[in-house]
Every structure is written in C-alpha cells, then in structure tokens.
Scaffold this active site. Structure first.
Site, mmCIF file in Angstrom:
data_model
loop_
_atom_site.group_PDB
_atom_site.id
_atom_site.type_symbol
_atom_site.label_atom_id
_atom_site.label_comp_id
_atom_site.label_asym_id
_atom_site.label_seq_id
_atom_site.Cartn_x
_atom_site.Cartn_y
_atom_site.Cartn_z
ATOM 1 N N HIS A 1 0.791 -1.234 0.000
ATOM 2 C CA HIS A 1 0.000 0.000 0.000
ATOM 3 C C HIS A 1 0.826 1.288 0.000
ATOM 4 O O HIS A 1 0.339 2.337 -0.410
ATOM 5 C CB HIS A 1 -0.983 0.013 1.179
ATOM 6 C CG HIS A 1 -0.364 0.348 2.509
ATOM 7 N ND1 HIS A 1 0.258 -0.585 3.284
ATOM 8 C CD2 HIS A 1 -0.272 1.525 3.180
ATOM 9 C CE1 HIS A 1 0.697 -0.020 4.400
ATOM 10 N NE2 HIS A 1 0.393 1.260 4.355
ATOM 11 N N GLU B 1 3.538 5.452 -3.344
ATOM 12 C CA GLU B 1 3.718 6.795 -2.785
ATOM 13 C C GLU B 1 5.130 7.025 -2.266
ATOM 14 O O GLU B 1 5.679 8.120 -2.418
ATOM 15 C CB GLU B 1 2.708 7.007 -1.653
ATOM 16 C CG GLU B 1 2.712 8.413 -1.079
ATOM 17 C CD GLU B 1 1.635 8.608 -0.034
ATOM 18 O OE1 GLU B 1 1.337 9.769 0.277
ATOM 19 O OE2 GLU B 1 1.103 7.598 0.477
ATOM 20 N N ASP B 2 5.726 6.014 -1.639
ATOM 21 C CA ASP B 2 6.974 6.230 -0.898
ATOM 22 C C ASP B 2 8.232 5.678 -1.569
ATOM 23 O O ASP B 2 9.345 5.984 -1.126
ATOM 24 C CB ASP B 2 6.867 5.603 0.504
ATOM 25 C CG ASP B 2 5.807 6.284 1.358
ATOM 26 O OD1 ASP B 2 5.407 7.411 1.018
ATOM 27 O OD2 ASP B 2 5.377 5.679 2.357
ATOM 28 N N ASP C 1 -4.133 0.244 7.987
ATOM 29 C CA ASP C 1 -3.032 1.198 7.972
ATOM 30 C C ASP C 1 -3.160 2.186 9.130
ATOM 31 O O ASP C 1 -2.202 2.432 9.887
ATOM 32 C CB ASP C 1 -3.034 1.939 6.631
ATOM 33 C CG ASP C 1 -2.037 3.092 6.580
ATOM 34 O OD1 ASP C 1 -0.852 2.852 6.860
ATOM 35 O OD2 ASP C 1 -2.456 4.218 6.260
#
Length: 322
Positions: free
Chosen positions: A82, A86-87, A149
């Site tokens: 997940h 993004e990271d 999360d």
C-alpha cells in the site's frame, strides 16, 4: 488454533502466512503473498519509521490486521504494497506488470485517501470528510486496507510530535471510527476510539483506565455469574444460542460520563452480554427477550428494537438494560 496478535506483540510475515493458511488454501494465492513480501523487502530497503524500526514492519502489520479480518488474498497483497507507489518511486506500470490491474487499483485507492488533508479547523467538516472517504473508495477493500493502515499508525503514534498526535487522533475519532461503526467492524472501531481518546484527553483516559483496573476482577465475576444465569435460563427452554460477555471500553464509558454528566461510580451499565441466535427468524430473539424480562427487571426507557427498525447498515438486534 492461531492466537491473533495484538498491539505490543511482534509480528512477522510468517505470522501472516500462518494466519492466512487457516482460510486461504489456493497455492497460487499464497505464492502471490510471498512475492509481495519479497517485493517490499527490496522497495522499502533502508527506510525507517519514526520509531527507528525498519519501515517494512508497518506493511507486514497492515497485512496481518487484514488477515485477522479474513479478507481475500488480493486485499492482503494490496495491504503489503500500500505504500510502495507513494513512498518508493515505483511507477504504476511496474506494479501493474508485477501484480496485475486489480491490486494496483486497490493500492492507488489507498494512496488517494492518504493524500486527503484536513483543512483549517474552522473549515473542517467531519461529515463531509467521511463522505469523501466513502465516495473515493469505490471498492470497499480500499477502506479496509486504510483501516488497517490507520490502526497500526495509531498503535505507534507515540513516536510522533504532540501536535501531530492530536491532529491524527482527531481525524481518527471523527472520520475513521464512525465509518468502522457503520460497516460493523467493531473491534477496529473500539481500538481506534480508545487510542484516539488517549491522545485527545489523556487525563480522562488514564482516570477511567485506572478505575477499570481497580475493579477488573469484580466486574469479571459479575459478568461470569450473569452469563451462567442466562445460560441456565436459555438451556432450560431448549434455545440454541451463542453467549458473549464483555465490559464497556474506555471511550464508551467516557462518552457516557460526558453525555449523562455522571461520575464513573454512577454508571450502572459497564457490563454487557450478547445473545446471538442462529437463523434469520426474529421470533426466537423476542422469546429470549421475554424470558430475560420475566426473570430480571428491565429499566424503563432503555429498550431499543433494531429488528423492527434496523439500522441503515441492516444491523438487527434487541437492546435492553436490566
């Protein structure tokens, strides 16, 4: 029987596989889980959390929470992945090639929700924010991944600065907990509410926690004795049922104290029993209610019939206080 790990425990990917193996039997699904784990080990390599721990611990915990909810393999894989888009600078095309369009779309949905920011206090409207979250999650699995999360982030919130703790706790209380309640994910809702209260009103949290700890054994004895009495009553009438007992959680007690302007000692409904009847026929539920009211005195004005008038999420039960 596999013990479900809780906050404070250590969880590994082997724990995820062990728990998943209790209900996922397809070898291809297990292989996909292993592939996702190997993938995040590479992509998150060298990254650290605020606690100083390797970052990969977080997606493994997310996957474990999702597995404890018995979500499907695609959801668990998306939970592992997940944060990758993004990271880790991973292109969408790469993820789609490695794990397929379905999983990639789930990860994208989680990323979009994560990028929503709370506005200024005077402009912030929690109800509209909840609608945004639900509207963006065209697939309910996205919300489940985001719950997992957020739950692990709340469990490790002590490593954040105080102002960020309060901001995240406020958002959790006003946005995530109500959605969890509407979806009927009670265990996650309860923990999110208690953890949020810990940071929003720590003095109240510690006071209630201390008072609960003082009479834990006494309350357990009361619940156990009441459960045995109810068992004897229902067994004598040949009713098939499942009986569960519990004490109210910290935020629930806090809310009652505020709403009713009462002290902890003045609250009388800190213990709860749940009688679960098999089947869709409502008649046995009313029969059980009648037996309980015949044996115990119900308190006036405390009966609710969610069978005749179900909640919007189709929750159906009878509530009474005796």
């Amino acid at each position: 029987m596999v013990r479900i790990k809780r906050a404070g425990d250590t969880v590994t990917f082997d724990d995820v596989l062990e728990l998943a193996g209790t209900y996922i039997t397809n070898e291809k699904d297990i292989a996909l889980l292993k592939k996702a784990h190997e993938y995040i080990l590479v992509k998150h390599d060298g990254q650290k959390r605020k606690s100083g721990e390797p970052y990969v611990i977080h997606p493994i915990w997310v996957a474990y929470i999702l597995t404890s909810l018995q979500t499907g393999p695609m959801t668990i894989v998306a939970g592992l992945l997940h944060d990758v888009l993004e990271d880790c600078g991973v292109a969408r095309e790469e993820m789609a090639e490695e794990f397929g369009e379905e999983i990639t779309t789930l990860v994208e949905g989680v990323t979009k929700i994560s990028n929503l920011k709370m506005g200024e206090e005077q402009d912030y409207n929690a109800e509209n924010h909840r609608k945004i979250y639900v509207a963006m999650a065209n697939d309910i699995r996205v919300i489940l991944i985001k719950f997992a999360d957020r739950l692990h982030n709340m469990r490790t919130l002590q490593y954040m600065k105080p102002e960020k703790q309060k901001r995240i706790a406020k958002e959790t209380m006003e946005v995530y907990a109500p959605i969890a309640h509407r979806l009927g994910i009670n265990d996650i809702r309860v923990e999110l509410e208690d953890l949020s209260l810990y940071y929003l009103d720590n003095a109240a949290y510690e006071q209630i926690d201390h008072l609960l700890e003082k009479d834990t054994m006494e309350r357990k004895e009361v619940v156990d004795a009441m459960m045995q009495q109810i068992r004897n009553l229902l067994d004598s009438h040949g009713i098939k049922y499942v009986l569960k007992g519990r004490g109210k959680h910290i935020y629930s007690i806090y809310r009652k104290m505020i709403k009713k302007n009462k002290s902890f000692e003045e609250l009388y409904d800190l213990n709860a029993l749940r009688v679960i009847i098999d089947g869709s026929d409502a008649a046995p539920c009313y029969e059980v209610l009648g037996l309980i009211h015949e044996k115990y005195t119900p308190l006036p004005g405390r009966f609710k019939d969610y069978i005749a008038m179900p909640k919007p999420n189709n929750y159906r039960s009878l509530h009474t206080v005796i």
